[in-house]
Design a protein around this motif. Structure first.
Motif, PDB file in Angstrom:
ATOM      1  N   CYS A   1      -3.835   0.382  -2.493  1.00  0.00           N
ATOM      2  CA  CYS A   1      -3.243  -0.930  -2.250  1.00  0.00           C
ATOM      3  C   CYS A   1      -3.366  -1.815  -3.483  1.00  0.00           C
ATOM      4  O   CYS A   1      -4.286  -1.665  -4.287  1.00  0.00           O
ATOM      5  CB  CYS A   1      -3.926  -1.614  -1.075  1.00  0.00           C
ATOM      6  SG  CYS A   1      -3.776  -0.696   0.482  1.00  0.00           S
TER       7      CYS A   1
ATOM      8  N   CYS B   1       0.837  -1.195   0.000  1.00  0.00           N
ATOM      9  CA  CYS B   1       0.000   0.000   0.000  1.00  0.00           C
ATOM     10  C   CYS B   1       0.877   1.250   0.000  1.00  0.00           C
ATOM     11  O   CYS B   1       1.935   1.281   0.611  1.00  0.00           O
ATOM     12  CB  CYS B   1      -0.899   0.044   1.225  1.00  0.00           C
ATOM     13  SG  CYS B   1      -2.062  -1.320   1.345  1.00  0.00           S
TER      14      CYS B   1
ATOM     15  N   LYS C   1      -1.189   3.838   2.849  1.00  0.00           N
ATOM     16  CA  LYS C   1      -2.244   2.998   3.420  1.00  0.00           C
ATOM     17  C   LYS C   1      -3.607   3.236   2.780  1.00  0.00           C
ATOM     18  O   LYS C   1      -4.640   2.925   3.347  1.00  0.00           O
ATOM     19  CB  LYS C   1      -2.320   3.193   4.934  1.00  0.00           C
ATOM     20  CG  LYS C   1      -1.068   2.746   5.653  1.00  0.00           C
ATOM     21  CD  LYS C   1      -1.236   2.845   7.126  1.00  0.00           C
ATOM     22  CE  LYS C   1       0.049   2.399   7.813  1.00  0.00           C
ATOM     23  NZ  LYS C   1      -0.067   2.381   9.250  1.00  0.00           N
ATOM     24  N   VAL C   2      -3.607   3.807   1.583  1.00  0.00           N
ATOM     25  CA  VAL C   2      -4.859   4.104   0.894  1.00  0.00           C
ATOM     26  C   VAL C   2      -4.944   3.350  -0.425  1.00  0.00           C
ATOM     27  O   VAL C   2      -5.923   2.680  -0.712  1.00  0.00           O
ATOM     28  CB  VAL C   2      -4.997   5.628   0.635  1.00  0.00           C
ATOM     29  CG1 VAL C   2      -6.257   5.930  -0.125  1.00  0.00           C
ATOM     30  CG2 VAL C   2      -4.954   6.392   1.949  1.00  0.00           C
TER      31      VAL C   2
END
Length: 148
Positions: A139, A133, A136-137
């Motif tokens: 992926c 990712c 973390k958004v």
């Protein structure tokens, strides 16, 4: 009474030893040569001090069509590294075990010129899934296939 305690201790030790052997048997060996899902790259994964490291050992298209020369790390954000050959480039940088058949850590995504934190789950002796990712958004998962 003491004999029963020793017998119970021996039984517990046997059970624990059996459990650890069973655990070891279920843990897949990740080392070897793996092909990316798109079939364009093969990476040799090795043990490096209890972690996993990996280098590119094969490219479907080793020659850059724009230059007619071997592909290089041309998208690296560090300009001094852009002339490094892609063949032999370390792309897996110390993935650490996080559970049974699970690993996590950084890889260098040469197609994007960036380091990405990934998780690697070994499905079986032939397949593993890598998920990474960005922030973390965004992926992406990719399935690797063992080829050695």
């Amino acid at each position: 009474m003491i004999a029963r305690l020793f017998a119970a201790a021996a039984l517990a030790a046997t059970a624990l030893t059996g459990a650890s052997i069973a655990y070891a048997a279920r843990t897949a060996d990740v080392t070897g040569v793996w092909m990316s899902e798109d079939g364009r790259t093969k990476v040799r994964v090795t043990d490096c001090g209890g972690a996993l490291c990996g280098r590119i050992v094969w490219l479907k298209e080793p020659i850059d069509p724009k230059t007619g020369k071997p592909r290089t790390d041309k998208l690296n954000p560090d300009a001094s590294k852009r002339d490094r050959p892609m063949l032999g480039l370390q792309v897996v940088h110390g993935l650490r075990p996080t559970g049974e058949d699970k690993w996590a850590g950084p890889i260098y995504h040469a197609d994007e010129g960036m380091v990405v934190q990934v998780s690697l789950v070994v499905e079986n002796e032939k397949h593993a899934t890598m998920r990474g990712c960005v922030l973390k958004v965004v992926c992406k998962s990719e399935r690797w296939t063992r080829v050695d």
